[in-house]
Design an enzyme around this catalytic site. Structure first.
Site, short mmCIF file in Angstrom:
data_model
loop_
_atom_site.label_atom_id
_atom_site.label_comp_id
_atom_site.label_asym_id
_atom_site.label_seq_id
_atom_site.Cartn_x
_atom_site.Cartn_y
_atom_site.Cartn_z
N ASP A 1 -1.22 14.02 29.42
CA ASP A 1 -1.37 14.76 28.16
C ASP A 1 -1.39 16.26 28.36
O ASP A 1 -1.12 17.02 27.43
CB ASP A 1 -2.66 14.33 27.45
CG ASP A 1 -2.55 12.91 26.97
OD1 ASP A 1 -1.52 12.60 26.38
OD2 ASP A 1 -3.46 12.12 27.22
N HIS B 1 -9.03 10.95 34.50
CA HIS B 1 -8.49 9.69 34.01
C HIS B 1 -9.36 8.56 34.51
O HIS B 1 -9.86 8.62 35.63
CB HIS B 1 -7.05 9.48 34.50
CG HIS B 1 -6.31 8.46 33.72
ND1 HIS B 1 -6.40 7.13 33.99
CD2 HIS B 1 -5.50 8.58 32.65
CE1 HIS B 1 -5.66 6.46 33.12
NE2 HIS B 1 -5.11 7.32 32.29
N1 CMC Z 1 -13.87 17.84 32.21
C1 CMC Z 1 -15.06 17.98 32.85
N2 CMC Z 1 -15.70 17.00 33.50
C2 CMC Z 1 -15.12 15.78 33.49
C3 CMC Z 1 -13.89 15.55 32.82
C4 CMC Z 1 -13.27 16.64 32.19
N3 CMC Z 1 -12.09 16.47 31.56
N4 CMC Z 1 -13.55 14.25 32.97
C5 CMC Z 1 -14.53 13.68 33.70
N5 CMC Z 1 -15.48 14.60 34.01
C6 CMC Z 1 -16.67 14.39 34.85
C7 CMC Z 1 -17.77 13.62 34.13
O1 CMC Z 1 -18.66 14.48 33.47
C8 CMC Z 1 -18.42 12.88 35.28
O2 CMC Z 1 -19.21 13.80 36.00
P1 CMC Z 1 -20.59 13.29 36.73
O3 CMC Z 1 -20.16 12.27 37.73
O4 CMC Z 1 -21.15 14.52 37.33
O5 CMC Z 1 -21.44 12.73 35.62
C9 CMC Z 1 -17.24 12.54 36.20
O6 CMC Z 1 -16.25 13.56 35.96
C10 CMC Z 1 -16.63 11.16 35.95
O7 CMC Z 1 -16.27 11.09 34.58
P2 CMC Z 1 -16.42 9.81 33.64
O8 CMC Z 1 -16.80 10.25 32.27
O9 CMC Z 1 -17.26 8.79 34.32
O10 CMC Z 1 -14.94 9.30 33.65
P3 CMC Z 1 -14.33 8.25 32.63
O11 CMC Z 1 -13.45 7.38 33.45
O12 CMC Z 1 -15.37 7.59 31.82
O13 CMC Z 1 -13.49 9.17 31.64
C11 CMC Z 1 -11.70 10.33 30.61
C12 CMC Z 1 -12.11 9.33 31.71
C13 CMC Z 1 -10.17 10.40 30.57
C14 CMC Z 1 -12.20 9.84 29.25
C15 CMC Z 1 -12.31 11.70 30.96
O14 CMC Z 1 -11.85 12.16 32.21
C16 CMC Z 1 -12.05 12.75 29.87
O15 CMC Z 1 -12.80 12.82 28.90
N6 CMC Z 1 -10.96 13.58 30.03
C17 CMC Z 1 -10.58 14.50 29.01
C18 CMC Z 1 -9.83 13.77 27.92
C19 CMC Z 1 -8.42 13.39 28.33
O16 CMC Z 1 -7.69 14.20 28.88
N7 CMC Z 1 -8.04 12.15 28.03
C20 CMC Z 1 -6.69 11.64 28.27
C21 CMC Z 1 -6.68 10.53 29.26
S1 CMC Z 1 -5.01 10.16 29.78
C22 CMC Z 1 -4.23 9.46 28.41
C23 CMC Z 1 -4.75 8.14 27.98
O17 CMC Z 1 -5.04 7.27 28.80
O18 CMC Z 1 -4.80 7.94 26.76
#
Ligand code: CMC
Length: 435
Positions: A369, A312
């Site tokens: 989710d 998240h």
């Molecule tokens: N699976 C694998 N790796 C992950 C995931 C995941 N679900 N989420 C984050 N990472 C890794 C990412 O690759 C990065 O690694 P590194 O530092 O080595 O490059 C690190 O964790 C930080 O991730 P980020 O992309 O900088 O995090 P973000 O804040 O931009 O993304 C997110 C947040 C929710 C989009 C992401 O965690 C994700 O894509 N999760 C899966 C989709 C999901 O479940 N979304 C629902 C969110 S809750 C409901 C809502 O708010 O709508």
């Protein structure tokens, strides 16, 4: 005599010129303070650069507070755990819209008001017939919600507080009806008119799963779980869809159009579409023995696959909403006597991910989710409807945030700037002279 505290400031120094300026620092009730950069461009000629808004407070708000490190979520100061345990969705809606949980009299009046608006204009029924039956329900929702502004002309004046309130009530009341109609249309069943003797969540389940041919048997456990899911999704601070609603509203667009913009943004798999993506991922994994393969894929930086339902932007601890839903998932599955192999895959995935150093180090916990998809599947909703249910709940947050913004005297259109990286000005070349 009490002395006024000196204004807090933050000094910014330009390393090239040695010039510095003091920027005001503003404190909220709780949470991080903000550096007010509004005068920065006028005084230094520089913009701030924060493309995904990871360090930007876009507004002042009294609605929702999140502490992502501690896993805290408060609406109007009430903890999400207390609200989910003790309140109804409409009580939470009242708190978000008006600032406080209602007393008994206010609760009755608010429920009566919302119930009064549950039907949609009969002409809206015909509108559905223009859509293909196999359309994604979110595409239908984007269209029909935007179309409400073509039906309710008497509540479009955003400067009239009475009209603002009326459109807020209409949206909260009519979105469940439109969502249920979207589902019924997709499966070829007749639309069910709302029943105002039922609670908000009971009525929604009735409109989705009832049929005119026989009485509908209501399960109190399912109605309670539905209400909890709605409460847990009601608002979540300045997330992507809420920011979209605020930005659309800042141009003084009407509230129905603004909520349709929010629905479009919510649709994406990084936001509201994640609950659908969780179920699709669990289906693809299929059995427990394939989990390690998918964990490796999620960790591989050359593979775009991510574990859906994990991680998240704000929570770097267990999502407090996920804790409440984990329990509700157990109750629903027990009540329905469901022994779902997909649930076993989900539980094993959760266990492995919580122990794997990749997920532990990055603080990637299951989010709301991850569990909501499991409950909604057990209730009988197809995966394509999951994000629609999120939109039903979030409408309350969107419209409350919109109302708060419009009532702010300093409202101005939102207009971010950019770091331009395209070509500098160059001469126009006639087509016959181009390479
Ligand atoms: N699976 C694998 N790796 C992950 C995931 C995941 N679900 N989420 C984050 N990472 C890794 C990412 O690759 C990065 O690694 P590194 O530092 O080595 O490059 C690190 O964790 C930080 O991730 P980020 O992309 O900088 O995090 P973000 O804040 O931009 O993304 C997110 C947040 C929710 C989009 C992401 O965690 C994700 O894509 N999760 C899966 C989709 C999901 O479940 N979304 C629902 C969110 S809750 C409901 C809502 O708010 O709508």
């Amino acid at each position: 005599m009490s002395q006024e505290a000196p204004e807090k400031t933050f000094t910014l120094t330009n390393d090239q010129t040695g010039e510095s300026m003091k920027l005001p620092v503003k404190d909220g009730t709780i949470g991080p303070s903000v550096i007010d950069v509004r005068k920065l461009y006028a005084e230094t000629g520089h913009f701030t650069f924060d493309p995904s808004f990871t360090a930007t407070g876009s507004c002042k708000s009294r609605l929702t507070y999140i502490d992502g490190e501690e896993g805290i979520l408060l609406h109007r100061g009430y903890s999400i755990e207390d609200l989910a345990e003790n309140s109804t969705f409409l009580e939470v809606a009242h708190a978000l819209l008006y600032g406080d949980l209602p007393n008994a009299k206010e609760k009755e009046a608010f429920e009566r008001e919302i119930t009064y608006h549950t039907m949609v204009h009969e002409q809206v029924h015909l509108f559905y017939r223009g859509f293909r039956r196999d359309a994604h329900p979110m595409s239908v929702m984007c269209g029909v919600v935007a179309a409400l502004s073509a039906f309710y002309h008497d509540s479009l004046d955003i400067w009239d507080p009475k009209q603002r309130e009326l459109s807020a009530h209409r949206l909260i009341a009519k979105i469940p009806t439109l969502a249920a109609m979207t589902y019924k249309y997709s499966i070829g069943q007749p639309f069910m008119y709302p029943r105002n003797d039922l609670s908000f969540s009971e009525n929604f389940l009735y409109m989705c799963f009832g049929v005119p041919a026989e009485p509908y048997r209501m399960s109190p456990v399912l109605a309670d779980a539905m209400d909890k899911i709605f409460i847990l999704h009601a608002d979540h601070e300045q997330n992507a869809s809420t920011s979209t609603v605020r930005l659309a509203g800042s141009s003084q667009a009407n509230p129905f159009a603004c909520i349709a913009a929010g629905i479009a943004c919510l649709w994406g798999p990084s936001h509201g579409g994640a609950n659908q993506a969780v179920l699709e991922m669990l289906e693809e994994i299929g059995s427990k023995d394939r989990i390690p393969e998918f964990i490796e894929k999620a960790k591989d930086k050359d593979d775009p696959f991510r574990l859906m339902g994990f991680g998240h932007r704000v929570y770097k601890n267990f999502d407090p909403r996920a804790g409440v839903l984990k329990k509700a998932a157990d109750d629903v599955l027990n009540d329905l006597g469901i022994d779902d192999p997909m649930l076993e895959v989900a539980m094993e995935l959760e266990r492995i991910a919580l122990e794997d150093p990749y997920f532990v180090e990055r603080k990637l916990f299951p989010n709301v989710d991850f569990y909501s998809g499991i409950i909604l599947r057990a209730m009988g909703f197809p995966t394509s409807m999951f994000t629609v249910l999120f939109a039903v709940a979030r409408t309350v947050g969107w419209i409350s945030q919109w109302k708060e913004m419009i009532e702010e005297p300093s409202l101005r259109i939102g207009r971010p700037r950019q770091l331009y990286t395209g070509p500098a000005a160059r001469p126009y070349v006639p087509i016959e002279d181009r390479d």
